[in-house]
Enzyme design. Structure first.
Site: not given
Length: 458
Positions: A225, A230, A237, A248, A307, A309, A311
């Site tokens: 990933k 993010d 967030k 992230d 949020d 995202e 996956r």
């Protein structure tokens, strides 16, 4: 500066360091009666991490005593920040794993991230012990520093393009093939989920695809990933949760570090690395809650939360990975806060449908001091992933079992590969301890390398 510059082959004036366990201190004092008074005055009891500098008659250093415990690498890691400048060496009776622990701990304890500020360097170096497996340790030390540097770099200098360049540079260094698919080319090549997540940023999303090794060797595929920052998207967030989101892309960094170790060791595998690199940003073309997006597999996904995202981008990468039916498929992601609630920040959650694989990986993690903990792919919870207007939802309405639900979502795209491992990692040390400074961390990487080495060694 190389990560191994804290180690040297120059033995001139090297001061000896001797490790002593608490239960062995009386025997040590019986052999060194002249030092008993000094140790008592210093309060040295060989408690793990205790350090005592032994004076020479000329006022210099005669040696160093270090208290050792059950995890000696971390006691060795405390030394580079405590000792005076100079060259040090181990006692001649340290061999095998003890020597390896000392070297690895010393190197990890010497790490610092100094890209943005000048720091006066201290020359505190350890003589390479002849009993230590040098090539193996160099691979590990360099890979850990590489991963930490990638994660610690702020998003202003580590966006999707820079992450791709780091992968490209790594590929060139080891003669690997690389291909980067950028922007609207993702749509043309059928990676719609990666594009949907990353399209709102002015830094174009991309798929990084690296391959190395002989085509007839067992296929090992690593998926990472790479969310370089993010915001949470339109489901923004709060500032406290957004602050660390440069990390992230930690999963991507870890699989690149793992690939570096595999290639440096020349393991007999056909390695493939797939990284979905995006920024999850806010703009007029950002994906919205309850939008439905397509995936490479053909499944539709209802966006329950923008949020969630990670996956979504992994869905496309895992689908591509599964088409080759690899002998081992691994994905690493900073995926859920739920995993951190369950296990804290220091223990990655591990998921796999393969019990034997899980048992072996957990054992290796314990052996190398890179622990993991298995959570279940609990199939009865799969019902929560059913979308109302699409095949799947990326964020079920239930507040429970978040890490398991995320893993079950990924399993939809990793299938039918059974030797699949998913790690949900923090990739960040929240405070500083010897050898584990606050900042980016290569969690799970050494355990995964040990698994690959064992399963696919010649």
């Amino acid at each position: 500066m190389a990560a191994t510059d804290c180690l040297t082959d120059d033995a001139n004036n090297a001061c000896v360091i001797e490790g002593v366990r608490k239960g062995d201190l009386d025997a040590w004092l019986a052999r060194h009666a002249d030092d008993r008074t000094w140790l008592q005055a210093c309060g040295f009891t060989a408690t793990p991490g205790d350090v005592c500098l032994l004076p020479a008659v000329d006022g210099g250093l005669a040696g160093i005593l270090l208290g050792l415990g059950d995890e000696p690498r971390w006691q060795w890691a405390s030394l580079p920040r405590q000792l005076p400048e100079g060259v040090y060496r181990l006692t001649d009776d340290i061999h095998g794993q003890d020597a390896a622990d000392a070297v690895l701990g010393w190197a990890l304890g010497s790490y610092g991230f100094h890209r943005y500020r000048d720091r006066a360097s201290r020359s505190v170096r350890l003589l390479w012990p002849s009993a230590a497996p040098r090539a193996q340790l160099e691979r590990t030390i360099e890979a850990v520093a590489f991963v930490r540097d990638l994660i610690n770099t702020p998003a202003s200098d580590m966006g999707p393009e820079e992450l791709a360049e780091a992968a490209r540079s790594l590929a060139r260094g080891f003669g690997a093939h690389h291909r980067i698919t950028v922007g609207n080319d993702l749509l043309r090549e059928n990676y719609p989920a990666i594009h949907a997540v990353g399209r709102a940023s002015n830094r174009q999303p991309r798929l990084i695809d690296l391959t190395w090794g002989e085509a007839d060797h067992p296929k090992v595929t690593l998926v990472g990933k790479g969310v370089c920052f993010d915001t949470g998207g339109l489901d923004l967030k709060p500032s406290g949760a957004m602050k660390l989101m440069k990390k992230d892309m930690g999963g991507a960094a870890i699989v690149l570090g793992l690939a570096r170790m595999v290639m440096a060791a020349g393991l007999p595998v056909r390695l493939r690395v797939l990284i979905a690199a995006v920024e999850n940003s806010v703009a007029g073309n950002a994906m919205r809650p309850l939008d439905v997006i397509r995936t490479r597999k053909g499944l539709s996904v209802e966006i329950g939360n923008t949020d969630a995202e990670g996956r979504v981008i992994l869905a496309d990468a895992l689908t591509e990975a599964a088409t080759e039916d690899p002998a081992l498929l691994v994905d690493v992601a900073t995926l859920t806060g739920a995993a951190r609630v369950a296990l804290g920040s220091e223990v990655p959650a591990m998921f796999t449908p393969d019990d034997a694989l899980a048992e072996r990986l957990l054992a290796i993690g314990t052996e190398v001091g890179d622990p993991l903990w298995r959570l279940p792919l609990w199939q009865p919870y799969r019902r929560h992933l059913d979308g109302k207007t699409a095949d799947l939802t990326n964020a079920p309405d239930t507040p429970f079992a978040g890490a398991i639900l995320a893993a079950l979502f990924l399993a939809e795209f990793a299938a039918p590969v059974r030797p699949w491992v998913h790690l949900d990692v923090m990739a960040w040390n929240t405070d500083s301890r010897p050898g584990r400074p606050e900042g980016g961390e290569a969690m799970g990487m050494r355990a995964l390398y040990g698994l690959i080495e064992q399963r696919f060694s010649r």
